[in-house]
Enzyme design. Structure first.
Site, PDB file in Angstrom:
ATOM      1  N   ASP A   1       0.848  -1.197   0.000  1.00  0.00           N
ATOM      2  CA  ASP A   1       0.000   0.000   0.000  1.00  0.00           C
ATOM      3  C   ASP A   1       0.885   1.248   0.000  1.00  0.00           C
ATOM      4  OD1 ASP A   1      -2.097   1.746   0.232  1.00  0.00           O
ATOM      5  OD2 ASP A   1      -2.941   0.861   2.040  1.00  0.00           O
ATOM      6  N   ASP A   2       0.877   1.992  -1.117  1.00  0.00           N
ATOM      7  CA  ASP A   2       1.688   3.214  -1.251  1.00  0.00           C
ATOM      8  C   ASP A   2       3.190   2.920  -1.239  1.00  0.00           C
ATOM      9  OD1 ASP A   2      -0.731   4.515  -1.208  1.00  0.00           O
ATOM     10  OD2 ASP A   2      -0.308   5.757   0.536  1.00  0.00           O
TER      11      ASP A   2
ATOM     12  N   CYS B   1      -5.440   4.383  -4.334  1.00  0.00           N
ATOM     13  CA  CYS B   1      -5.559   2.976  -3.950  1.00  0.00           C
ATOM     14  C   CYS B   1      -6.831   2.289  -4.424  1.00  0.00           C
ATOM     15  CB  CYS B   1      -5.401   2.834  -2.445  1.00  0.00           C
ATOM     16  SG  CYS B   1      -6.385   3.973  -1.478  1.00  0.00           S
TER      17      CYS B   1
ATOM     18  N   HIS C   1     -11.395  -1.763   0.911  1.00  0.00           N
ATOM     19  CA  HIS C   1     -11.590  -0.408   0.367  1.00  0.00           C
ATOM     20  C   HIS C   1     -12.426  -0.392  -0.914  1.00  0.00           C
ATOM     21  CE1 HIS C   1      -9.593   3.857   0.199  1.00  0.00           C
ATOM     22  NE2 HIS C   1     -10.835   3.875   0.653  1.00  0.00           N
TER      23      HIS C   1
ATOM     24  N   ASP D   1      -0.333  -0.821  -4.863  1.00  0.00           N
ATOM     25  CA  ASP D   1      -1.541  -0.223  -5.435  1.00  0.00           C
ATOM     26  C   ASP D   1      -1.252   1.058  -6.206  1.00  0.00           C
ATOM     27  OD1 ASP D   1      -0.928   1.233  -3.133  1.00  0.00           O
ATOM     28  OD2 ASP D   1      -3.000   1.384  -2.445  1.00  0.00           O
ATOM     29  N   ASN D   2      -0.248   1.804  -5.800  1.00  0.00           N
ATOM     30  CA  ASN D   2       0.166   3.036  -6.476  1.00  0.00           C
ATOM     31  C   ASN D   2       1.537   3.409  -5.939  1.00  0.00           C
ATOM     32  OD1 ASN D   2      -2.434   4.043  -4.480  1.00  0.00           O
ATOM     33  ND2 ASN D   2      -0.392   4.776  -3.962  1.00  0.00           N
TER      34      ASN D   2
END
Length: 551
Positions: free
Chosen positions: A74-75, A118, A203, A362-363
């Site tokens: 995540d990130d 995300c 999410h 995710d990004n």
């Protein structure tokens, strides 16, 4: 007498107003979290019971359909791993277990996210489709959060624009999810007899019909919203890094809960630091399902803010002098350890050879943690379509099918490809009644190339990638960028003025793709400015290039 009373009332109102204005952050910030805990209480830690498969295997693992595990960070910044010679703390925080997936499998050198934030990326992974095809354009966030972010950033050089007139058209955050009409990856694999398990961050909707167990997962352990605490803020076993310059950080520390739920049951406190807890439970789920084919989606929330590391991980990194970077490195250390636990569980159970493991993020890394190097060598961050926002570490390992140490650079691959890859591995036919934007990555590694365009859109900001040429178009600021990533992979030379022919060519591709997309399922509320070349905490200047991110 009346005039004195009136003056006293006016004075009270003025003083109260000044106090509320002065302390508005302190008074208002924690309210959403308190309401959330009142509506959905958090119980004490409980033992998770994973439903067990057969005690003995009907056939050996190598004769069964392959297990599929998708591990999502995540990130994660492109420069957070040591595989490509980078790493946090100038490479002093190694990531050997994540790196091993590429070393023992395939590195997709041009791997791309489904979006620069995300939730739309997660929607792309789950469906194999550009999320704008079904209206999942913006990341779900509470209206109170968006309001406060706009208010707290009001004094910047490029203040955000908040669209209060759109509030009436924005549903509650729990209703912001993947439409029921979409076929999800766990639904597809479940139809092939797979046991489907998810751990971590969803999410993609928290209303009961949108939760993981209603979208194809047999079992779920995690949380539905965009972030969670790794431990309680005051736990003596963690070290925190609070970014006072970041309004998002202020909101998260004030409101997040340390909580998960099993399936659709009540929330409870995890039994330890969340990254380790999710990895340990993933190991237990693998053990429970070792004798049948399974699909596991392990969506860690590390290293997303709030920045919070185990003290033991922090203490193990004395060579990193910057406190924030050291905490962040501790989170990466735990993430790498967690991935290692999963890989070890596969080996222990004799499942390693016939398990497809895919790892990505995710990004890109976020500018709002204040660290300048996390996406090097690329420009941009999460919230931008520059390479730093969408160019991801992207690895796959399947010893039975993929040669170790392979490097695939035959074109861009993306999150949408994970769906088609898992389907092919499981022997499932892709849905025929809709466009699937992904391709089978395993087949690509056998000598194929991919020439389809990639498309990203968030409101008035959009981008397309065709044959290594990337066009970005923004309305705030009103600007177009064109880069030839074949010769300029770090986007240093904008070719808009020099190559109007390429601008026209890519604009036509973008317009065609735009015509295939649907309107967003809910409107954006805020247009937030993001500098391209420096992190938050460094003041904006008039010379800075920037984009405005609608969400």
């Amino acid at each position: 007498m009346r005039s004195k009373i009136a003056l006293a009332v006016v004075a009270f109102i003025v003083v109260t107003g000044v106090v509320l204005w002065t302390w508005s952050d302190t008074l208002l910030l924690p309210l959403p979290g308190r309401l959330d805990r009142w509506r959905d209480p958090i119980g004490p830690t409980q033992v998770v019971e994973w439903q067990k498969g057969p005690e003995t295997a009907a056939v050996p693992p190598e004769q069964r359909p392959p297990n599929v595990i998708v591990i999502l960070a995540d990130d994660l910044g492109y420069n957070d791993l040591t595989f490509r010679g980078g790493g946090v703390g100038k490479g002093t925080m190694p990531t050997p277990r994540i790196d091993s997936i590429a070393q023992q499998g395939v590195e997709f050198t041009r791997g791309y996210a489904g979006n620069a934030t995300c939730a739309p990326s997660r929607a792309a992974i789950m469906t194999g489709r550009f999320p704008t095809r079904f209206g999942f354009e913006f990341t779900p966030a509470p209206k109170q959060f968006m309001r406060l972010i706009a208010y707290m950033q009001r004094d910047t050089l490029h203040p955000p624009i908040y669209h209060s007139d759109r509030e009436k058209d924005v549903p509650s955050i729990d209703q912001m999810g993947i439409p029921a009409s979409e076929v999800t990856m766990p639904e597809l694999l479940k139809s092939q007899g797979y046991r489907t398990i998810m751990l971590g961050k969803w999410h993609l909707g928290d209303a009961p019909p949108m939760r993981p167990t209603k979208r194809g997962f047999d079992e779920f352990l995690g949380f539905s919203q965009g972030a969670a605490m790794f431990m309680p803020q005051d736990d003596p076993n963690v070290v925190n890094s609070v970014q006072d310059f970041d309004p998002i950080d202020k909101f998260l520390w004030a409101n997040l809960s340390f909580a998960v739920r099993k399936d659709d049951g009540p929330r409870f406190e995890p039994g330890g630091y969340l990254t380790d807890y999710l990895a340990d439970e993933a190991v237990r789920a693998i053990d429970a399902n070792r004798n049948r084919p399974f699909f596991m989606y392990l969506a860690f929330n590390a290293p997303h803010t709030p920045l919070q590391a185990l003290k033991s991980d922090y203490d193990a990194l004395p060579q990193i002098m910057n406190h924030t970077e050291r905490v962040y490195a501790g989170m990466i250390r735990a993430l790498d350890r967690g991935v290692g636990k999963v890989l070890d569980a596969l080996a222990k159970n004799g499942l390693e050879q016939n398990t497809l493991v895919i790892f990505t993020s995710d990004n890109g890394g976020a500018n709002y943690i204040g660290l300048p190097d996390i996406n090097k060598p690329y420009r941009g961050w999460k919230l931008t379509f520059f390479e730093g926002g969408v160019h991801m570490p992207f690895f796959a390992k399947w010893p039975a099918k993929l040669a170790a140490g392979t490097k695939f650079d035959g074109g861009p691959v993306a999150h949408v490809d994970i769906f088609a890859t898992a389907a092919a591995a499981a022997g499932a036919a892709l849905p025929k009644d809709r466009v699937i934007d992904g391709v089978d990555l395993v087949a690509l590694t056998k000598g194929g190339t991919v020439d389809r365009p990639l498309f990203w859109r968030s409101g008035f900001y959009r981008s397309v990638l065709v044959d290594g040429w990337k066009l970005q178009v923004s309305e705030r600021p009103e600007k177009t960028w064109l880069f030839d990533l074949n010769t300029d992979p770090t986007e240093q030379h904008d070719l808009v003025a020099k190559r109007p022919d390429k601008v026209a060519e890519l604009t036509a591709v973008m317009d065609k793709l735009q015509s295939e997309m649907v309107p967003p399922a809910w409107p954006s509320l805020i247009d937030g400015p993001t500098p391209i070349d420096h992190p938050l905490g460094v003041p904006f200047t008039a010379e800075d290039e920037w984009v405005s991110w609608p969400n």
